[in-house]
Write a protein that holds these residues in place. Structure first.
Motif, PDB file in Angstrom:
ATOM      1  N   MET A   1      70.484  57.711 120.189  1.00 20.28           N
ATOM      2  CA  MET A   1      70.588  57.306 118.739  1.00 20.28           C
ATOM      3  C   MET A   1      70.652  58.426 118.057  1.00 20.28           C
ATOM      4  N   VAL A   4      74.126  60.037 117.703  1.00 20.31           N
ATOM      5  CA  VAL A   4      74.942  59.211 116.881  1.00 20.31           C
ATOM      6  C   VAL A   4      74.519  59.575 115.341  1.00 20.31           C
ATOM      7  N   CYS A   7      75.641  62.652 113.432  1.00 16.14           N
ATOM      8  CA  CYS A   7      77.019  62.931 113.128  1.00 16.14           C
ATOM      9  C   CYS A   7      77.319  62.565 111.758  1.00 16.14           C
ATOM     10  N   GLU A   8      76.393  61.804 111.205  1.00 18.78           N
ATOM     11  CA  GLU A   8      76.472  61.359 109.930  1.00 18.78           C
ATOM     12  C   GLU A   8      75.894  62.329 108.999  1.00 18.78           C
ATOM     13  N   ALA A  33      76.801  53.357 111.078  1.00 19.50           N
ATOM     14  CA  ALA A  33      76.811  54.579 112.008  1.00 19.50           C
ATOM     15  C   ALA A  33      76.731  54.011 113.498  1.00 19.50           C
ATOM     16  N   LEU A  34      75.414  53.376 113.673  1.00 17.11           N
ATOM     17  CA  LEU A  34      75.307  53.005 115.053  1.00 17.11           C
ATOM     18  C   LEU A  34      76.367  52.003 115.314  1.00 17.11           C
ATOM     19  N   ASP A  36      79.498  51.419 114.287  1.00 21.40           N
ATOM     20  CA  ASP A  36      80.686  52.175 114.338  1.00 21.40           C
ATOM     21  C   ASP A  36      80.967  52.806 115.784  1.00 21.40           C
ATOM     22  N   SER A  37      79.852  53.441 116.072  1.00 22.35           N
ATOM     23  CA  SER A  37      79.845  54.302 117.456  1.00 22.35           C
ATOM     24  C   SER A  37      80.159  53.406 118.616  1.00 22.35           C
ATOM     25  N   LEU A  39      78.376  52.054 120.966  1.00 23.93           N
ATOM     26  CA  LEU A  39      77.456  52.263 122.077  1.00 23.93           C
ATOM     27  C   LEU A  39      76.245  51.094 121.875  1.00 23.93           C
TER      28      LEU A  39
END
Length: 95
Positions: A1, A4, A7-8, A33-34, A36-37, A39
């Motif tokens: 986490m 990910v 990256c933001e 953000a999570l 859109d990943s 994952l």
């Protein structure tokens, strides 16, 4: 986490205003953000966001995982609004 979320960060570092927003309950940027990943399942994402709502410091810790020690200490310290009154006049701000 943490990977990910890192990256933001803007310019590779998290700023104090982003941490303040998390502490104020503004979690949508980080949830997106999570999401859109790709994952995380919807159930896992809901669980993570629920945990953040209960304790925003979980997200703050995740955001600061890659930060240097000085930045981590500075951003982990709770910030309080000034206790001094501010008077705004036409010529400027008086403290």
């Amino acid at each position: 986490m943490s990977a990910v979320l890192s990256c933001e960060w803007d310019g590779g570092e998290i700023d104090v205003h982003a941490v303040d927003q998390v502490r104020d309950g503004e979690l949508n940027t980080w949830r997106e953000a999570l999401s859109d990943s790709g994952l995380f399942t919807d159930e896992a994402l809901a669980g993570v966001v629920a945990a953040w709502r209960r304790d925003p410091e979980i997200l703050v810790d995740a955001l600061l995982a890659g930060a240097d020690e000085i930045s981590r200490r500075r951003l982990k310290a709770p910030r309080r609004p000034s206790l001094l009154p501010v008077l705004c006049t036409r010529s400027g701000v008086l403290g």
